[in-house]
Design an enzyme around this catalytic site. Structure first.
Site, PDB file in Angstrom:
ATOM      1  N   ASN A   1     -14.919  -4.607   1.092  1.00 30.13           N
ATOM      2  CA  ASN A   1     -14.185  -5.874   0.993  1.00 30.13           C
ATOM      3  C   ASN A   1     -15.072  -7.060   1.398  1.00 30.13           C
ATOM      4  O   ASN A   1     -15.021  -8.124   0.784  1.00 30.13           O
ATOM      5  CB  ASN A   1     -12.930  -5.835   1.868  1.00 30.13           C
TER       6      ASN A   1
ATOM      7  N   LYS B   1     -14.563   0.856   3.877  1.00 32.55           N
ATOM      8  CA  LYS B   1     -13.544  -0.106   3.455  1.00 32.55           C
ATOM      9  C   LYS B   1     -13.921  -1.538   3.846  1.00 32.55           C
ATOM     10  O   LYS B   1     -13.861  -2.462   3.031  1.00 32.55           O
ATOM     11  CB  LYS B   1     -12.189   0.291   4.067  1.00 32.55           C
TER      12      LYS B   1
ATOM     13  N   THR C   1      -6.089  -0.261   6.448  1.00 30.42           N
ATOM     14  CA  THR C   1      -7.446  -0.656   6.823  1.00 30.42           C
ATOM     15  C   THR C   1      -7.500  -0.781   8.337  1.00 30.42           C
ATOM     16  O   THR C   1      -6.781  -1.599   8.922  1.00 30.42           O
ATOM     17  CB  THR C   1      -7.797  -1.993   6.150  1.00 30.42           C
TER      18      THR C   1
ATOM     19  N   VAL D   1       0.831  -1.197   0.000  1.00 26.52           N
ATOM     20  CA  VAL D   1       0.000   0.000   0.000  1.00 26.52           C
ATOM     21  C   VAL D   1       0.870   1.254   0.000  1.00 26.52           C
ATOM     22  O   VAL D   1       0.701   2.157  -0.824  1.00 26.52           O
ATOM     23  CB  VAL D   1      -0.934  -0.006   1.238  1.00 26.52           C
TER      24      VAL D   1
ATOM     25  N   LEU E   1     -16.990 -12.230 -10.808  1.00 26.08           N
ATOM     26  CA  LEU E   1     -17.913 -13.357 -10.920  1.00 26.08           C
ATOM     27  C   LEU E   1     -17.173 -14.618 -11.356  1.00 26.08           C
ATOM     28  O   LEU E   1     -17.804 -15.564 -11.792  1.00 26.08           O
ATOM     29  CB  LEU E   1     -19.001 -13.038 -11.950  1.00 26.08           C
TER      30      LEU E   1
ATOM     31  N   CYS F   1      -6.067  -9.439   2.469  1.00 26.79           N
ATOM     32  CA  CYS F   1      -7.139  -8.495   2.841  1.00 26.79           C
ATOM     33  C   CYS F   1      -8.484  -9.149   3.150  1.00 26.79           C
ATOM     34  O   CYS F   1      -9.010  -8.979   4.254  1.00 26.79           O
ATOM     35  CB  CYS F   1      -7.318  -7.480   1.724  1.00 26.79           C
TER      36      CYS F   1
ATOM     37  N   PHE G   1      -8.150   1.210  -1.871  1.00 23.63           N
ATOM     38  CA  PHE G   1      -8.959   0.169  -2.522  1.00 23.63           C
ATOM     39  C   PHE G   1      -8.152  -0.522  -3.619  1.00 23.63           C
ATOM     40  O   PHE G   1      -8.696  -0.979  -4.618  1.00 23.63           O
ATOM     41  CB  PHE G   1     -10.239   0.788  -3.115  1.00 23.63           C
TER      42      PHE G   1
ATOM     43  N   GLY H   1     -13.306 -19.821  -8.378  1.00 20.06           N
ATOM     44  CA  GLY H   1     -11.925 -20.252  -8.160  1.00 20.06           C
ATOM     45  C   GLY H   1     -11.874 -21.219  -6.991  1.00 20.06           C
ATOM     46  O   GLY H   1     -12.916 -21.682  -6.508  1.00 20.06           O
TER      47      GLY H   1
HETATM   48  C1  UGA Z   1      -8.798  -6.632  -2.342  1.00 18.82           C
HETATM   49  C2  UGA Z   1      -9.832  -5.626  -2.918  1.00 18.82           C
HETATM   50  O1  UGA Z   1     -10.262  -6.050  -4.212  1.00 18.82           O
HETATM   51  C3  UGA Z   1      -9.203  -4.237  -3.027  1.00 18.82           C
HETATM   52  O2  UGA Z   1     -10.181  -3.303  -3.465  1.00 18.82           O
HETATM   53  C4  UGA Z   1      -8.681  -3.824  -1.644  1.00 18.82           C
HETATM   54  O3  UGA Z   1      -8.039  -2.565  -1.670  1.00 18.82           O
HETATM   55  C5  UGA Z   1      -7.674  -4.856  -1.154  1.00 18.82           C
HETATM   56  O4  UGA Z   1      -8.322  -6.137  -1.090  1.00 18.82           O
HETATM   57  C6  UGA Z   1      -7.205  -4.439   0.211  1.00 18.82           C
HETATM   58  O5  UGA Z   1      -8.028  -4.401   1.138  1.00 18.82           O
HETATM   59  O6  UGA Z   1      -6.052  -4.033   0.357  1.00 18.82           O
HETATM   60  P1  UGA Z   1      -6.719  -7.994  -3.331  1.00 18.82           P
HETATM   61  O7  UGA Z   1      -6.735  -8.725  -2.034  1.00 18.82           O
HETATM   62  O8  UGA Z   1      -5.429  -7.462  -3.842  1.00 18.82           O
HETATM   63  O9  UGA Z   1      -7.727  -6.722  -3.270  1.00 18.82           O
HETATM   64  O10 UGA Z   1      -7.261  -8.980  -4.445  1.00 18.82           O
HETATM   65  P2  UGA Z   1      -8.604  -9.199  -5.293  1.00 18.82           P
HETATM   66  O11 UGA Z   1      -8.306  -8.960  -6.707  1.00 18.82           O
HETATM   67  O12 UGA Z   1      -9.758  -8.496  -4.709  1.00 18.82           O
HETATM   68  O13 UGA Z   1      -8.795 -10.774  -5.089  1.00 18.82           O
HETATM   69  C7  UGA Z   1      -9.085 -11.328  -3.811  1.00 18.82           C
HETATM   70  C8  UGA Z   1      -9.345 -12.806  -3.936  1.00 18.82           C
HETATM   71  O14 UGA Z   1     -10.533 -13.046  -4.683  1.00 18.82           O
HETATM   72  C9  UGA Z   1      -8.234 -13.569  -4.649  1.00 18.82           C
HETATM   73  O15 UGA Z   1      -8.026 -14.802  -3.998  1.00 18.82           O
HETATM   74  C10 UGA Z   1      -8.802 -13.783  -6.049  1.00 18.82           C
HETATM   75  O16 UGA Z   1      -8.285 -14.911  -6.698  1.00 18.82           O
HETATM   76  C11 UGA Z   1     -10.270 -13.956  -5.738  1.00 18.82           C
HETATM   77  N1  UGA Z   1     -11.148 -13.643  -6.894  1.00 18.82           N
HETATM   78  C12 UGA Z   1     -11.278 -12.375  -7.354  1.00 18.82           C
HETATM   79  C13 UGA Z   1     -11.854 -14.663  -7.496  1.00 18.82           C
HETATM   80  O17 UGA Z   1     -11.756 -15.843  -7.085  1.00 18.82           O
HETATM   81  N2  UGA Z   1     -12.698 -14.363  -8.530  1.00 18.82           N
HETATM   82  C14 UGA Z   1     -12.849 -13.103  -8.993  1.00 18.82           C
HETATM   83  O18 UGA Z   1     -13.671 -12.896  -9.944  1.00 18.82           O
HETATM   84  C15 UGA Z   1     -12.125 -12.083  -8.396  1.00 18.82           C
END
Ligand code: UGA
Length: 415
Positions: free
Chosen positions: A203, A199, A121, A12, A245, A255, A147, A248
């Site tokens: 999340n 926040k 956060t 961050v 959507l 986070c 974010f 996985g």
């Molecule tokens: C998340 C939030 O998306 C950010 O907005 C936030 O700032 C951040 O946490 C934080 O609090 O610092 P991040 O943890 O980097 O970001 O990753 P994401 O892209 O949100 O993915 C989170 C999890 O969801 C991963 O395991 C990813 O593989 C999974 N995911 C995401 C899915 O399984 N399917 C999706 O369609 C999207």
């Protein structure tokens, strides 16, 4: 050009520091970790994040950013961003030790009328604790949650859906908003407590959405429905939206798991029932178990097979495997007795798992291919080449990265 300070140069903080420099501000970033500071001063990022190292070198060449482990350097900063980790405590609440310690380390050097901006956060009302430690009427505590997504952090910095700024009055919030004036985005000015809650709510909502998505995908598979068509059909409803959507092996990272638990903790203290959050956590554990169960079922509960795992990071485009479902699943299979071989383009070493340098090596004589992270490299795999090295012809593609018909032509079977 404003004088900006950043405390803590993790994902961050470093993104915030570089982003602010790219907006033309003069940035001084501080961290107690001297090794990290030395590395950064040489133009090297301590972690992998697309585009970050190039942007760092560019900002350094323009003298817009410098790094230091001496807090006295904040003496001229007008806006100081607090970007410290807030790890999870045993009861699920966020631990503010690092944040509050950092505040007490810098409080004496802060310039009169400076803005101390909480990016980390933090639990609702943590800003009041920060105020109590600062104990200065001439320093304004602002809540400006981040974010950013790992893997696209710098892009997200410059293209946010919104910028939330919480302050004790709108005028103060407006002054901080000016730091971001070159970013075209909606700015939401609110009070500190609401900013902090936004926040966690965002999340947690996203995590709940993914738990539902994973459950629907599992149900579709059982019913021989196409999970991708089902989710596409659902997402075409504009009220639901077509993002976030993709099913996985469960959601993870530094986070979502931490923030959902922290919100449970906050709601418990307020005696507000939030059963959806606990259900989302439970569903996420099931999503991971379902992958292990599918492997066991395929091998008739015999656990002496060789499983080649592609992907250990919690998602693509990062080397972060904190709370990674991939690592949990791999360790679980290993504990059950499987020979687990892992490959990840960015993770070349792991404390408990055997990692290999190339896909070619990892699939060697494997009985099953298990895809756990959606790296683009995996989309390009050549079934002909894989079939030359693999022993088995079975694939569990939890991220839907492979083109099934092409692989099926090469006699691969998908679980
Ligand atoms: C998340 C939030 O998306 C950010 O907005 C936030 O700032 C951040 O946490 C934080 O609090 O610092 P991040 O943890 O980097 O970001 O990753 P994401 O892209 O949100 O993915 C989170 C999890 O969801 C991963 O395991 C990813 O593989 C999974 N995911 C995401 C899915 O399984 N399917 C999706 O369609 C999207």
């Amino acid at each position: 050009m404003k004088k900006v300070g950043v405390v803590g140069v993790g994902y961050v903080g470093l993104t915030q520091a570089i982003g602010m420099a790219q907006l033309g501000h003069s940035v001084i970033a501080y961290d107690i970790d001297q090794a990290k500071i030395e590395k950064l001063n040489k133009g090297n990022s301590p972690f992998f994040e697309p585009g970050l190292e190039e942007a760092l070198v560019d900002a350094q060449s323009k003298n817009l950013i410098s790094f230091s482990s001496d807090a006295d350097n904040f003496i001229n900063a007008e806006y100081i961003f607090l970007c410290l980790p807030t790890p999870q405590d045993e009861d699920g609440s966020a631990d503010l030790t690092y944040l509050l310690e950092a505040v007490s380390n810098i409080r004496n050097v802060l310039k009169p009328n400076s803005y101390l901006i909480i990016k980390s956060t933090v639990p609702v009302n943590a800003w009041k604790q920060v105020e109590q430690i600062v104990k200065r009427d001439d320093v304004f505590v602002i809540s400006n949650p981040e974010f950013l997504r790992e893997g696209s952090a710098l892009f997200d910095f410059h293209n946010p859906d919104r910028i939330v700024i919480g302050a004790t009055n709108k005028e103060l919030g407006q002054i901080v908003a000016e730091l971001y004036e070159n970013i075209p985005s909606t700015i939401l000015l609110t009070d500190n407590t609401s900013a902090e809650l936004i926040k966690y709510a965002a999340n947690s909502f996203l995590a709940m959405k993914l738990s539902f998505v994973n459950d629907i995908a599992a149900l579709s598979d059982n019913l021989n429905a196409s999970s991708s068509d089902v989710l596409k059909g659902v997402g075409l409803d504009k009220r639901i939206g077509n993002k976030f959507l993709t099913p996985g092996p469960g959601w993870g990272g530094s986070c979502f798991p931490k923030d959902v638990r922290a919100l449970v903790n906050i709601a418990d203290k307020e005696k507000i029932m939030m059963p959806l959050l606990s259900a989302a956590l439970k569903s996420n554990a099931s999503a991971q178990d379902r992958v292990v169960d599918k492997v066991l079922k395929y091998f008739n509960q015999k656990t002496d097979a060789k499983v080649a795992i592609l992907g250990l990071a919690f998602k693509a485009n990062t080397d972060d495997f904190r709370n990674s479902p991939a690592v949990k699943i791999a360790n679980n299979l290993k504990e059950k007795g499987f020979e687990v071989r892992c490959y990840d383009p960015q993770i070349k070493k792991h404390a408990t798992l055997a990692t290999f340098e190339s896909i070619h090596e990892v699939v060697n004589e494997a009985d099953m291919l298990l895809i756990l992270t959606e790296w683009d490299d995996f989309r390009q795999l050549d079934p002909k080449e894989i079939s030359r090295n693999m022993q088995g012809r079975v694939i569990l593609d939890t991220r839907h990265v492979l083109n099934r018909p092409t692989w099926e032509l090469h006699k691969f079977r998908f679980l």
